[in-house]
Design an enzyme around this catalytic site. Structure first.
Site, mmCIF file in Angstrom:
data_model
loop_
_atom_site.group_PDB
_atom_site.id
_atom_site.type_symbol
_atom_site.label_atom_id
_atom_site.label_comp_id
_atom_site.label_asym_id
_atom_site.label_seq_id
_atom_site.Cartn_x
_atom_site.Cartn_y
_atom_site.Cartn_z
ATOM 1 N N GLU A 199 -3.181 18.127 -12.067
ATOM 2 C CA GLU A 199 -3.903 18.127 -12.975
ATOM 3 C C GLU A 199 -5.517 18.458 -13.193
ATOM 4 O O GLU A 199 -5.753 17.762 -14.483
ATOM 5 C CB GLU A 199 -3.501 17.097 -14.385
ATOM 6 C CG GLU A 199 -3.326 16.948 -15.418
ATOM 7 C CD GLU A 199 -2.879 16.110 -16.439
ATOM 8 O OE1 GLU A 199 -1.436 16.030 -16.237
ATOM 9 O OE2 GLU A 199 -3.051 15.897 -16.663
ATOM 10 N N HIS A 245 2.172 16.243 -26.873
ATOM 11 C CA HIS A 245 1.048 14.469 -26.036
ATOM 12 C C HIS A 245 0.276 14.396 -26.909
ATOM 13 O O HIS A 245 1.099 12.455 -26.316
ATOM 14 C CB HIS A 245 1.431 14.621 -24.756
ATOM 15 C CG HIS A 245 3.058 14.804 -24.459
ATOM 16 N ND1 HIS A 245 3.956 16.305 -24.084
ATOM 17 C CD2 HIS A 245 3.993 13.847 -23.253
ATOM 18 C CE1 HIS A 245 5.113 15.719 -23.683
ATOM 19 N NE2 HIS A 245 4.905 14.829 -23.470
ATOM 20 N N HIS A 264 10.181 8.104 -27.477
ATOM 21 C CA HIS A 264 9.118 8.810 -26.447
ATOM 22 C C HIS A 264 9.425 10.639 -26.968
ATOM 23 O O HIS A 264 8.451 11.252 -27.596
ATOM 24 C CB HIS A 264 8.665 8.789 -25.076
ATOM 25 C CG HIS A 264 7.830 10.000 -24.600
ATOM 26 N ND1 HIS A 264 6.403 9.756 -25.327
ATOM 27 C CD2 HIS A 264 7.375 11.080 -23.804
ATOM 28 C CE1 HIS A 264 6.096 10.432 -24.101
ATOM 29 N NE2 HIS A 264 6.592 11.432 -23.683
ATOM 30 N N GLU A 315 11.204 17.176 -25.120
ATOM 31 C CA GLU A 315 10.385 17.622 -23.321
ATOM 32 C C GLU A 315 10.829 19.244 -22.823
ATOM 33 O O GLU A 315 10.615 19.470 -22.150
ATOM 34 C CB GLU A 315 10.869 16.456 -22.442
ATOM 35 C CG GLU A 315 10.004 15.490 -23.030
ATOM 36 C CD GLU A 315 8.714 15.153 -22.713
ATOM 37 O OE1 GLU A 315 7.491 17.131 -22.232
ATOM 38 O OE2 GLU A 315 7.992 14.514 -23.235
ATOM 39 N N ARG A 327 0.536 -1.388 0.054
ATOM 40 C CA ARG A 327 0.462 0.108 -0.771
ATOM 41 C C ARG A 327 0.697 1.437 -0.226
ATOM 42 O O ARG A 327 0.085 2.325 0.456
ATOM 43 C CB ARG A 327 -0.775 0.568 1.330
ATOM 44 C CG ARG A 327 -2.630 -1.328 1.202
ATOM 45 C CD ARG A 327 -3.560 -1.076 1.956
ATOM 46 N NE ARG A 327 -4.207 -2.262 1.901
ATOM 47 C CZ ARG A 327 -4.345 -3.188 2.519
ATOM 48 N NH1 ARG A 327 -3.564 -3.006 3.441
ATOM 49 N NH2 ARG A 327 -5.162 -4.322 1.917
ATOM 50 N N HIS A 356 1.373 9.968 -28.384
ATOM 51 C CA HIS A 356 1.381 9.132 -27.871
ATOM 52 C C HIS A 356 0.492 8.667 -28.915
ATOM 53 O O HIS A 356 0.274 7.214 -29.152
ATOM 54 C CB HIS A 356 0.181 9.173 -26.518
ATOM 55 C CG HIS A 356 0.720 9.595 -25.327
ATOM 56 N ND1 HIS A 356 0.280 10.331 -24.263
ATOM 57 C CD2 HIS A 356 1.697 10.066 -25.011
ATOM 58 C CE1 HIS A 356 1.203 11.021 -23.155
ATOM 59 N NE2 HIS A 356 2.113 10.308 -24.123
ATOM 60 N N LYS A 377 4.173 11.921 -11.449
ATOM 61 C CA LYS A 377 2.463 10.535 -12.736
ATOM 62 C C LYS A 377 3.639 9.325 -12.459
ATOM 63 O O LYS A 377 5.076 9.142 -13.151
ATOM 64 C CB LYS A 377 2.699 11.417 -14.375
ATOM 65 C CG LYS A 377 1.798 12.463 -13.732
ATOM 66 C CD LYS A 377 1.362 12.735 -14.985
ATOM 67 C CE LYS A 377 0.258 13.982 -15.520
ATOM 68 N NZ LYS A 377 0.190 14.399 -16.346
ATOM 69 N N LYS A 420 8.993 22.783 -14.117
ATOM 70 C CA LYS A 420 7.907 21.288 -14.089
ATOM 71 C C LYS A 420 7.640 21.619 -11.743
ATOM 72 O O LYS A 420 6.325 21.726 -12.199
ATOM 73 C CB LYS A 420 8.610 20.518 -14.191
ATOM 74 C CG LYS A 420 7.563 19.534 -13.640
ATOM 75 C CD LYS A 420 7.029 18.579 -14.938
ATOM 76 C CE LYS A 420 6.063 17.592 -14.507
ATOM 77 N NZ LYS A 420 6.545 16.382 -14.782
ATOM 78 N N ARG A 455 -1.358 22.096 -14.785
ATOM 79 C CA ARG A 455 -0.198 20.878 -15.225
ATOM 80 C C ARG A 455 -0.919 19.764 -16.777
ATOM 81 O O ARG A 455 0.505 19.618 -17.096
ATOM 82 C CB ARG A 455 -0.383 19.618 -13.729
ATOM 83 C CG ARG A 455 0.375 18.842 -14.202
ATOM 84 C CD ARG A 455 0.709 18.118 -13.212
ATOM 85 N NE ARG A 455 1.816 16.840 -13.232
ATOM 86 C CZ ARG A 455 2.378 16.154 -12.656
ATOM 87 N NH1 ARG A 455 1.727 16.419 -11.035
ATOM 88 N NH2 ARG A 455 3.327 14.842 -13.286
ATOM 89 N N ASN A 480 1.059 18.944 -20.415
ATOM 90 C CA ASN A 480 0.960 17.633 -21.744
ATOM 91 C C ASN A 480 1.210 18.230 -23.547
ATOM 92 O O ASN A 480 0.510 18.013 -24.430
ATOM 93 C CB ASN A 480 -0.340 16.709 -21.740
ATOM 94 C CG ASN A 480 -0.453 16.296 -20.744
ATOM 95 O OD1 ASN A 480 -0.028 15.564 -20.098
ATOM 96 N ND2 ASN A 480 -1.654 16.598 -19.808
HETATM 97 N N1 GLY Z 1 4.880 14.611 -17.959
HETATM 98 C C1 GLY Z 1 3.820 15.765 -17.645
HETATM 99 C C2 GLY Z 1 3.197 15.663 -16.550
HETATM 100 O O1 GLY Z 1 3.942 15.525 -15.572
HETATM 101 O O2 GLY Z 1 2.275 16.447 -15.877
#
Ligand code: GLY
Length: 376
Positions: A239, A250, A268, A187, A123, A254, A145, A229, A243, A247
């Site tokens: 998010e 992205h 990526h 990035e 947990r 993706h 994330k 960041k 946040r 993306n």
């Molecule tokens: N890679 C996008 C984020 O961490 O929100």
């Protein structure tokens, strides 16, 4: 070069991102005071095992940290249910306890998979990120994330689970394959495009040095990216709003990766580079952004050697319909509408949930018609 620490301010879950050259040798000393017990379990991949694992273990030993671990195959395919299960098995076999700290030592794949495993093992057990690629140092290791890919798409299973610390050793970037270092730069550019036009201009002057593994330029790029960041994550950890700007590019990336099979066709960061261009193409097509800004972005990505258009798809053709179908599975779909990150210019990204389907289709059709042309 000195070490800098940037705090991700999340109340009692706050942590520091340490950025510096030669940090690996200091890893044990830096993390020891943050750990509930002197036991760590290191997760890495076979490339890191060959290059840097001994140095990390030495550092942990010197700090009196008992360490075990596991070495996984390198590559995006490792971010799977299969490897999650074998990783959790290995952790339980090694008798990891609630006080054992899991150390993710690798790029985005290792960080995402390991963070997810740490979040569900017993947990939730503490974990530390030691990102080794440019991509993971500037993005994936920061902000909590975690997750794996499934048949349906990328990162569709996962959790928000913050590390206790992030250690970004800039010196490690020099041992990356050039393609991988360059891919991570996709990035870095993103931060300039979101809300920092001065950083984008700095990258136009110094990007070539960053992708050539110049230590000073790399440090500056990682520091600026991590500051951005940390600020965004502190303001919107889950998010709910801003946040999502991270993306940028992205949703397209993706879909391209899913169609390309998560393999050698597109790393990526390369998919992100193409995705950034498509996001600007869409913004221009919707009359929101000047073509000159889109061209400036394309010029910069080309100058550092990143792809700006779709590569030929082995064994078939790209299909607008199939790309559109991937968008529908995007995590940002709300009430059946995909939220795209668009731009009014360099440094002016925003979220948009009402992209006209015919404009989106036309942008994809055009990108597919030009497949193979614009790839550097
Ligand atoms: N890679 C996008 C984020 O961490 O929100």
């Amino acid at each position: 070069m000195s070490t800098a620490a940037i705090t991700v301010a999340l109340g009692e879950r706050s942590y520091d991102i340490h950025v510096g050259s030669g940090l690996l040798a200091e890893a044990g000393r830096i993390i020891r005071p943050l750990l509930p017990s002197p036991r760590v379990f290191v997760v890495t991949d076979e490339h890191l095992e060959a290059l840097h694992l001994e140095a990390l273990k030495d550092s942990l030993d010197r700090a009196g940290l008992e360490n075990h671990g596991v070495v996984l195959p390198a590559g995006e395919q490792t971010k799977s249910f299969l490897h999650l299960e074998s990783l959790l098995d290995a952790m339980l076999e090694a008798r990891c306890e609630r006080g054992t700290t899991i150390v993710a030592f690798g790029g985005g794949v290792i960080g995402d998979l390991t963070g997810f495993a740490a979040s569900i093992l017993l947990r939730g057990v503490p974990f530390v990120q030691i990102p080794t690629t440019l991509l993971s140092q500037v993005d994936s290791s920061v902000g909590g994330k975690t997750g794996i890919n499934t048949r349906q798409g990328k990162n569709l299973l996962g959790s928000f689970y913050q590390p206790r610390a992030v250690l970004a050793d800039i010196a490690l970037l020099a041992s990356l394959p050039p393609r991988e270092l360059k891919a991570g730069y996709g990035e870095v550019v993103k931060y300039g495009l979101i809300d920092d036009p001065a950083f984008f201009a700095w990258l136009e002057d110094h990007g070539a040095a960053v992708v050539a593994a110049d230590g000073a330029a790399g440090r500056q790029a990682v520091l600026t990216s991590c500051r951005a960041k940390a600020r965004i994550v502190a303001a919107d950890e889950r998010e709910a709003g801003q946040r999502a700007l991270l993306n940028l590019g992205h949703t397209f990336a993706h879909a391209l990766e899913a169609e390309g099979g998560y393999g050698e066709l597109l790393l990526h960061g390369e998919a992100v580079s193409i995705g950034l261009v498509l996001a600007f193409d869409l913004s221009v097509a919707m009359g929101l952004c000047r073509e000159a800004d889109r061209d400036r972005l394309v010029g910069h990505l080309r100058a550092v050697g990143l792809p700006v258009g779709l590569p030929p798809l082995p064994g078939g053709d790209w299909s607008t319909e199939r790309l559109l179908a991937h968008f529908d599975k995007d995590k940002k779909v709300k009430d059946g509408r995909v939220a795209f990150v668009l731009a009014r210019g360099i440094g002016q990204a925003f979220l948009c949930s009402d992209v006209p389907p015919d404009v989106l289709r036309a942008v994809l059709d055009k990108a597919i018609r030009r497949c193979g042309e614009a790839v550097s």
